[in-house]
Write an enzyme that holds these catalytic residues in place. Structure first.
Site, PDB file in Angstrom:
ATOM      1  N   LYS A 191       0.813  -1.228   0.000  1.00  0.00           N
ATOM      2  CA  LYS A 191       0.000   0.000   0.000  1.00  0.00           C
ATOM      3  C   LYS A 191       0.842   1.271   0.000  1.00  0.00           C
ATOM      4  O   LYS A 191       0.390   2.331  -0.441  1.00  0.00           O
ATOM      5  CB  LYS A 191      -1.004  -0.005   1.156  1.00  0.00           C
ATOM      6  CG  LYS A 191      -0.424  -0.145   2.565  1.00  0.00           C
ATOM      7  CD  LYS A 191       0.073   1.136   3.172  1.00  0.00           C
ATOM      8  CE  LYS A 191       0.819   0.899   4.454  1.00  0.00           C
ATOM      9  NZ  LYS A 191       1.435   2.109   5.018  1.00  0.00           N
ATOM     10  N   THR A 248      -3.526   5.274   4.390  1.00  0.00           N
ATOM     11  CA  THR A 248      -2.247   5.771   3.889  1.00  0.00           C
ATOM     12  C   THR A 248      -2.439   6.598   2.614  1.00  0.00           C
ATOM     13  O   THR A 248      -1.696   7.541   2.367  1.00  0.00           O
ATOM     14  CB  THR A 248      -1.262   4.595   3.661  1.00  0.00           C
ATOM     15  OG1 THR A 248      -1.428   3.645   4.701  1.00  0.00           O
ATOM     16  CG2 THR A 248       0.165   5.063   3.683  1.00  0.00           C
TER      17      THR A 248
HETATM   18  O1  G3P Z   1       3.589   7.060   7.395  1.00  0.00           O
HETATM   19  P1  G3P Z   1       3.563   5.881   6.472  1.00  0.00           P
HETATM   20  O2  G3P Z   1       3.264   6.252   5.050  1.00  0.00           O
HETATM   21  O3  G3P Z   1       4.797   5.042   6.631  1.00  0.00           O
HETATM   22  O4  G3P Z   1       2.331   4.964   6.907  1.00  0.00           O
HETATM   23  C1  G3P Z   1       2.238   4.588   8.238  1.00  0.00           C
HETATM   24  C2  G3P Z   1       1.416   3.349   8.444  1.00  0.00           C
HETATM   25  O5  G3P Z   1       1.912   2.289   7.668  1.00  0.00           O
HETATM   26  C3  G3P Z   1      -0.054   3.542   8.215  1.00  0.00           C
HETATM   27  O6  G3P Z   1      -0.729   2.371   8.583  1.00  0.00           O
END
Ligand code: G3P
Ligand code: NAD
Length: 340
Positions: A191, A248
């Site tokens: 994702k 995200t």
């Molecule tokens: O800040 P990110 O893009 O690494 O996303 C954080 C977490 O994976 C969200 O679930």
């Protein structure tokens, strides 16, 4: 009277700190390991981790430390919250101390050369350990600030799942169990790539229809890829699949989204990553994912398009033109292809 064993959290960044605080809130004694002794000392004195979670008070039950062997010797349950680029390098030297431990990876990345997920690396360096993965829509700051949140502990080891639920499940943090460790972990890693695209789309002022199309086609694409690797597509309908994809791809608090937004503002990839100053796993994942999709001949137009922008000198306009003029496909094709 039984003496409660402390729990280890390996990694003193935003997520490690947030998880450590949650455990402490539930009455657990926590050893929060970080590599820098000065940072550990500063957090011990000031009860704050200002670089990664400014303004969040670190509870007294959290003991910051830079002594990894002592941390592992004291704890049976170990949460790993290191960037994917550091996990093997940090834990390989202490692999013997991991024997028999319950190791729970919270790291959402894929190793560059091997295409291994982090729990597969843990399994490789500690074959006698018990392995799980914690993943879901869990922005660290929101977790730390007690936004109502849900996550998934995935492992075939049911006792491990129960232990994580007992220690982590609390007033504001629900922990669901799953037996599909591979699907849960893959969802968390994939994702991040689509969050970069969503950040770009937001910076360019694209409409709500566009954002929805992007997220939904991203789900189709990542599930198609996962099914090709043998994963159960149903896992992608859960918290660690579509749940994490939604948060995200729609939150400016996501570092991957922020990188995408900076790219959409016209910054180079290097400057975009530098501006964030924290881990954005999607930047590495896009490279390995594109190579793997090519190798497996999986149709992934969004990954191909983002890779072309980041590494092949294509403009966003060229990629959008190619995406929109592609032959229309069947909706929800990944379910029928999987035989479910
Ligand atoms: O800040 P990110 O893009 O690494 O996303 C954080 C977490 O994976 C969200 O679930
Ligand atoms: N932040 C979140 O919202 C969040 C939520 C869920 C999962 N995750 C995942 O957790 C992992 C860690 O992310 P984060 O947000 O805590 O990152 P971060 O950028 O906030 O912190 C990274 C930490 O790792 C440390 N580190 C870097 N290289 C190291 C090395 N070689 N040895 C030891 N320590 C090292 C840094 O000093 C820092 O303390 C990532 O895979 C991320 O995808 C993050």
């Amino acid at each position: 009277m039984t003496v409660q064993q402390p729990i280890a959290v390996i990694g003193g960044g935003s997520f490690g700190t947030a998880i450590a605080n949650l455990l402490a809130e539930n009455g657990q004694a926590v050893h929060l390991w970080m590599r820098d002794p000065e940072q550990a000392e500063a957090i011990r004195s000031n009860r704050e981790n200002p670089r990664y979670l400014k303004g969040v008070r670190i509870l007294d039950g959290v003991q910051p430390t830079s002594d990894l062997p002592a941390t592992l010797a004291a704890c049976e349950l170990v949460f790993v919250a290191l960037p994917s680029s550091a996990l093997r390098q940090a834990l390989q030297p202490v692999c013997e101390a991991l024997t028999g431990k319950m190791l729970v990876s919270t790291t959402k990345g894929i190793e560059a050369q091997s295409f291994k997920l982090m729990s597969q690396i843990l399994e490789e360096i500690a074959p006698d350990a018990r392995i799980g993965v914690l993943s879901g829509p869990n922005l660290a700051r929101e977790v730390a600030e007690h936004a109502l949140t849900a996550s998934v502990i995935a492992s075939e080891d049911e006792a491990l799942c129960r232990k994580v639920q007992e220690t982590l499940h609390g007033r504001t943090f629900r922990v669901y169990a799953s037996r599909d460790r591979f699907g849960v972990e893959l969802g968390g890693a994939l994702k991040n790539v689509y969050a970069i695209m969503s950040g770009m789309a937001a910076a360019l002022g694209m409409g709500e229809n566009t954002k929805s199309m992007l997220i939904t086609r991203a789900l189709a694409e990542m599930t198609r890829f996962a099914v090709n690797l043998g994963a159960n597509p149903m896992t992608f309908l859960g918290l660690a699949g579509v749940g994490d994809l939604i948060v995200t791809c729609s939150s400016p608090k996501s570092r991957n989204y922020q990188v995408g937004h900076a790219l959409g503002e016209g910054l180079s990839l290097e400057n975009a990553v530098g501006r964030i100053g924290e881990v954005a796993e999607g930047v590495n994942t896009i490279k390995v994912l594109k190579a793997k999709a090519d190798e497996l001949q999986v149709y992934m137009p969004l990954v191909t398009g983002l890779h072309a922008i980041l590494f092949e000198g294509r403009t966003l306009e060229q990629v959008i033109e190619a995406l929109m003029s592609g032959e229309p496909k069947t909706d929800v094709d990944f379910i029928s292809a999987s035989g479910f």
